[in-house]
Design an enzyme around this catalytic site. Structure first.
Site, PDB file in Angstrom:
ATOM      1  N   HIS A 333      36.595  38.681  34.916  1.00  0.00           N
ATOM      2  CA  HIS A 333      36.681  37.217  34.844  1.00  0.00           C
ATOM      3  C   HIS A 333      37.935  36.706  35.548  1.00  0.00           C
ATOM      4  O   HIS A 333      38.867  37.467  35.860  1.00  0.00           O
ATOM      5  CB  HIS A 333      36.654  36.726  33.392  1.00  0.00           C
ATOM      6  CG  HIS A 333      37.831  37.147  32.560  1.00  0.00           C
ATOM      7  ND1 HIS A 333      39.065  36.532  32.626  1.00  0.00           N
ATOM      8  CD2 HIS A 333      37.955  38.117  31.625  1.00  0.00           C
ATOM      9  CE1 HIS A 333      39.885  37.091  31.772  1.00  0.00           C
ATOM     10  NE2 HIS A 333      39.244  38.067  31.145  1.00  0.00           N
ATOM     11  N   CYS A 351      39.950  43.620  29.899  1.00  0.00           N
ATOM     12  CA  CYS A 351      39.117  43.039  30.955  1.00  0.00           C
ATOM     13  C   CYS A 351      39.710  43.309  32.331  1.00  0.00           C
ATOM     14  O   CYS A 351      40.860  43.713  32.467  1.00  0.00           O
ATOM     15  CB  CYS A 351      38.998  41.524  30.755  1.00  0.00           C
ATOM     16  SG  CYS A 351      38.089  41.067  29.260  1.00  0.00           S
TER      17      CYS A 351
END
Length: 406
Positions: A333, A351
């Site tokens: 992301h 992430c």
């Protein structure tokens, strides 16, 4: 011609007499042969004088499947009425309310087959007729009853009709309850691919089975999944409530390769590198924040997504262009706050952080089922990370997880 006399002496006759005698014999034979043939014909060919009978025409013989009076027939079939030594005429199968079941008569009229599922716990009655080779009509009759389950169980698929997925997409079947007879369930689950693709089912737990290819699909592969559990005993008198199917296509090849040590995320599309993004991944000094090494699979994507992790005291932190790659909280992301660290060091909570602009480029190109191959970290993707960890399992181990492997 030589004849032996009573005294053992031989008498020789002139050839002329032999010739005359032969003519006489032949003439006699010529006169009697027609009479003999006529007599033979009249007596049925001789051999005892019995008269041969002409072959009899056969009467129609009917075979019902399931058998007449069966009490536990599968409503999924096969359900047929067949005839030998004859042809079926009008055939009907009706339920207790008089509703006719859909069926199809074979071109040669030898078989009539039900073409729809029947109901559980219902009685069905045959009617109609067949004409035998002897010309006689035989009436169809009899009835049978379908099984009445103790319980019914449903299932769901993770793939949808007409969708396009990436080359690593696993097929997941989730049952409503634990499956006691996994062999019966697995035999009812079929995957057909064009071109033909080697793959196998594996049971991840007692209610979840996944199918994946041995190697990534070839781009453009078409896939048809059939979970034909209706009418199947899944163990303990529990039967499938419905069949489910899915037909989908595999899209272009796109593979992400992310290295936690070089802090780069490379995108390879149809064999050509199309992107090379600086990235920041999970902080490895904290075991709870490590980005797991192994082949992840894109599960979904979201234009914006709220990140929450109570252990690390943050809730509903909105990030742009989020692509989920596991069920353990790992995403690719955008995150503007970590741009100074991207390409240099790992600071995330697991992430893969990209700049919002780069994250948008990747987001726009991604398909569910795309592989994301991560290397370099000190932890490996495993079953503890939830769906989809399929590609973290070796092929030998995967096939051993099949219900029919033994």
């Amino acid at each position: 011609m030589i004849r032996r006399g009573f005294g053992g002496r031989r008498r020789v006759y002139p050839v002329a007499l032999l010739g005359a005698g032969l003519v006489a014999v032949l003439a006699l034979s010529g006169c009697t042969s027609g009479e003999t043939a006529a007599a033979t014909s009249a007596s049925g060919g001789g051999g005892g004088g019995k008269t041969a009978e002409a072959p009899r025409s056969q009467e129609a013989k009917l075979v019902a499947t399931p058998a007449v009076d069966a009490k536990d027939a599968s409503p999924a079939g096969p359900i047929t009425m067949a005839v030998t030594d004859g042809a079926l005429q009008a055939v009907t199968l009706t339920n207790a309310e008089g509703k006719q079941v859909k069926g199809e008569l074979a071109a040669d009229k030898s078989t009539w087959t039900v073409t729809e599922h029947l109901g559980y716990g219902k009685t069905y009655t045959w009617a109609g007729s067949a004409v035998g080779a002897d010309g006689a009509t035989k009436q169809l009759n009899g009835s049978f009853t379908t099984v009445k389950p103790k319980r019914q169980m449903g299932a769901s698929l993770n793939t949808g009709d007409g969708k396009t997925y990436g080359i690593a997409m696993p097929i997941a079947v989730a049952f409503d309850a634990p499956v006691k007879d996994r062999v019966a369930a697995q035999k009812a689950m079929k995957v057909a691919t064009t071109p033909e693709t080697e793959g196998a089912w594996a049971w991840l737990d007692d209610r979840t089975a996944h199918w994946r290819p041995k190697e990534y699909y070839k781009p453009g592969t078409t896939v048809r999944v059939t979970v034909g559990i209706y009418g199947v005993d899944l163990g303990g008198g529990t039967y499938g409530s419905d069949d489910i199917t899915s037909s989908f296509t595999i899209g272009r090849s796109q593979i992400v390769r992310a290295d936690t040590q070089t802090h780069r995320m490379v995108v390879i599309t149809d064999g050509t590198q199309t992107q090379d993004f600086p990235a920041s991944m999970g902080l490895e000094s904290d075991p709870g924040r490590v980005t797991k090494s192994g082949t992840h699979v894109v599960m979904s994507k979201h234009a914006t997504y709220g990140m929450t992790n109570p252990k690390y005291n943050y809730e509903n932190v909105m990030v742009p262009w989020a692509v989920r790659i596991s069920n353990n909280g790992e995403f690719v992301h955008g995150y503007a706050n970590s741009i100074p660290q991207q390409g240099k060091r790992n600071v995330s909570h697991g992430c893969i952080n990209l700049s919002p602009a780069n994250a948008k480029i990747y987001y726009d190109s991604v398909l569910p089922g795309d592989p994301v191959e991560i290397t370099g970290s000190n932890q490996q993707l495993s079953s503890a990370d939830g769906d989809y960890y399929d590609w973290a399992v070796s092929w030998d181990k995967w096939t051993s997880m099949s219900a029919t492997s033994n």
